[in-house]
Design a protein around this motif. Structure first.
Motif, short mmCIF file in Angstrom:
data_model
loop_
_atom_site.label_atom_id
_atom_site.label_comp_id
_atom_site.label_asym_id
_atom_site.label_seq_id
_atom_site.Cartn_x
_atom_site.Cartn_y
_atom_site.Cartn_z
N LEU A 67 35.96 32.19 52.33
CA LEU A 67 36.35 31.54 51.41
C LEU A 67 36.06 31.77 50.05
CD1 LEU A 67 35.26 28.17 53.46
CD2 LEU A 67 37.33 29.41 53.35
N TYR A 68 34.91 32.49 49.86
CA TYR A 68 34.32 32.60 48.35
C TYR A 68 34.30 34.08 47.96
CZ TYR A 68 33.08 27.60 48.47
OH TYR A 68 33.34 26.23 48.71
N LYS A 69 34.99 34.96 48.51
CA LYS A 69 35.20 36.47 47.95
C LYS A 69 35.37 36.57 46.55
CE LYS A 69 39.80 37.32 49.66
NZ LYS A 69 40.27 35.84 50.12
N ASP A 70 36.22 35.69 46.12
CA ASP A 70 36.69 35.66 44.79
C ASP A 70 36.11 35.04 43.50
OD1 ASP A 70 38.69 37.71 45.49
OD2 ASP A 70 40.17 36.18 45.82
N VAL A 71 35.01 34.36 44.16
CA VAL A 71 34.05 33.52 43.12
C VAL A 71 33.78 33.97 41.73
CG1 VAL A 71 31.76 33.76 43.91
CG2 VAL A 71 32.37 31.52 42.98
N TYR A 72 33.58 35.32 41.64
CA TYR A 72 33.23 35.84 40.31
C TYR A 72 34.29 36.84 39.98
CZ TYR A 72 28.51 34.19 41.57
OH TYR A 72 27.49 33.12 41.74
N HIS A 73 35.42 36.91 40.65
CA HIS A 73 36.61 37.89 40.11
C HIS A 73 36.93 37.41 38.65
CE1 HIS A 73 40.34 39.74 40.25
NE2 HIS A 73 40.10 40.57 41.15
N LYS A 74 37.14 38.53 37.95
CA LYS A 74 37.57 38.40 36.43
C LYS A 74 38.97 37.41 36.37
CE LYS A 74 35.39 42.55 34.95
NZ LYS A 74 35.38 43.88 34.21
N ILE A 75 39.76 37.53 37.27
CA ILE A 75 40.98 36.77 37.15
C ILE A 75 41.10 35.65 38.24
CG2 ILE A 75 43.67 36.89 37.35
CD1 ILE A 75 43.16 39.75 36.28
N ARG A 76 40.88 35.92 39.21
CA ARG A 76 40.91 34.89 40.47
C ARG A 76 39.85 33.97 40.51
NH1 ARG A 76 43.04 39.50 43.02
NH2 ARG A 76 41.30 39.87 44.06
N GLY A 77 38.73 34.35 39.94
CA GLY A 77 37.70 33.54 39.90
C GLY A 77 37.22 32.65 38.72
N PHE A 155 26.46 38.48 44.59
CA PHE A 155 27.01 39.96 44.09
C PHE A 155 28.65 39.83 43.55
CE2 PHE A 155 24.50 41.15 47.71
CZ PHE A 155 23.36 41.78 47.06
N SER A 156 28.98 40.47 42.37
CA SER A 156 30.23 40.29 41.99
C SER A 156 31.43 41.14 42.73
CB SER A 156 30.31 40.70 40.28
OG SER A 156 29.41 39.79 39.82
N ARG A 157 30.98 42.30 43.20
CA ARG A 157 31.90 43.29 43.57
C ARG A 157 31.20 43.75 45.00
NH1 ARG A 157 31.91 47.58 41.49
NH2 ARG A 157 34.04 48.34 42.15
N LEU A 158 31.81 44.22 45.77
CA LEU A 158 31.37 44.94 47.25
C LEU A 158 30.49 44.05 47.77
CD1 LEU A 158 30.92 48.64 45.94
CD2 LEU A 158 32.71 47.52 47.22
N LYS A 159 30.71 42.66 47.87
CA LYS A 159 29.95 41.64 48.51
C LYS A 159 29.34 41.82 49.78
CE LYS A 159 32.18 38.08 45.84
NZ LYS A 159 30.91 37.39 44.97
N VAL A 160 30.27 42.44 50.74
CA VAL A 160 29.88 42.31 52.04
C VAL A 160 29.19 44.01 52.03
CG1 VAL A 160 30.89 43.10 54.50
CG2 VAL A 160 32.33 41.41 53.04
N LEU A 161 29.57 44.65 51.70
CA LEU A 161 28.62 46.25 51.54
C LEU A 161 27.16 46.00 51.12
CD1 LEU A 161 28.75 49.27 52.33
CD2 LEU A 161 29.52 49.46 50.07
N LYS A 162 27.05 45.30 50.09
CA LYS A 162 25.82 44.97 49.44
C LYS A 162 25.03 44.16 50.48
CE LYS A 162 27.32 46.02 44.81
NZ LYS A 162 27.31 45.50 43.40
N THR A 163 25.70 42.98 50.83
CA THR A 163 24.89 42.08 51.73
C THR A 163 24.31 42.86 52.86
OG1 THR A 163 26.18 40.32 51.04
CG2 THR A 163 25.07 39.85 53.10
#
Length: 236
Positions: A67-77, A155-163
């Motif tokens: 649901l919140y994968k794009d929460v910090y995306h520069k465009i979609r967020g 995390f702004s990017r690579l959320k799954v990997l960093k988590t």
């Protein structure tokens, strides 16, 4: 106080997010239906709702990433950043979507499959459940989901990997600490001596209950709080 939390603003955020996530909610229902149809076509004798349960649990745990994968995306967020609400209202709405709404949708789907199983195949519903075990499962689900919630807001990017990297780090630290205790204390001798002296070992392991309480506080309560502060930090 009105600047921090306003019920009307909060409900508007929840309404906006619910409308935005309606396709995801529909997907959860379709996923349950697809599972039931597939199982029925294979066996033609059951929907096997017990098999859907672990799949539903996985969906609940990874819901924040969905649901919140794009929460910090520069465009979609941008839409999320521009919401006319405080960070407290945004976070409570985020918490409600992940912890309340999605589990209710998936749980209702599972109950629907159970009902169909009973109506069509006359499979009795087992009401004699071990509620203590169910409580542990629920705590475990929200504990794991809280890690995803923390990762999404951290995390702004690579959320799954960093988590997953964070989770791996926790496991390494836990392994080091447990190995330290194992090497420092000979637990087999302690247990043997306790039995010989007729000592109630449950009282000697009071710290295990303490550690469980700490774990339950950290997972999920501590990580929920961390996700809020990360949201606050990202939007400063």
């Amino acid at each position: 106080m009105n600047e921090i939390f306003n019920l009307k603003r909060f409900l508007m955020v929840v309404k906006a997010e619910t409308c935005s996530f309606r396709k995801h909610y529909f997907f959860f229902v379709i996923f349950a239906a697809a599972y039931a149809v597939t199982v029925f076509l294979i066996g033609r004798s059951s929907f096997k709702p017990e098999g859907f349960a672990p799949l539903g649990i996985i969906l609940i745990i990874i819901t924040p990433f969905i649901l919140y994968k794009d929460v910090y995306h520069k465009i979609r967020g941008v839409n999320y950043t521009m919401l006319p609400a405080s960070n407290v209202e945004k976070w409570i709405a985020f918490w409600a979507q992940c912890v309340v709404f999605v589990p209710l949708i998936i749980g209702a789907s599972w109950l629907f499959l159970q009902g169909l199983e009973f109506i069509l195949f006359h499979v009795p519903i087992d009401l004699n459940s071990d509620w203590r075990q169910i409580r542990k499962v629920i705590v475990g689900i929200y504990g794991l989901q809280s890690i995803a919630m923390m990762g999404v807001m951290s995390f702004s990017r690579l959320k799954v990997l960093k988590t997953f990297g964070f989770l791996f780090l926790i496991q390494v630290i836990t392994l080091i600490i447990s190995s330290f205790f194992v090497h420092q204390f000979n637990f087999e001798d302690i247990i043997l001596q306790s039995k010989i002296s007729n000592f109630d070992i449950n009282h000697s392991w009071w710290f295990m209950d303490y550690m469980k309480a700490v774990i339950y506080i950290v997972f999920p309560l501590g990580l929920w709080l961390t996700s809020f502060f990360k949201l606050q930090e990202q939007e400063l």
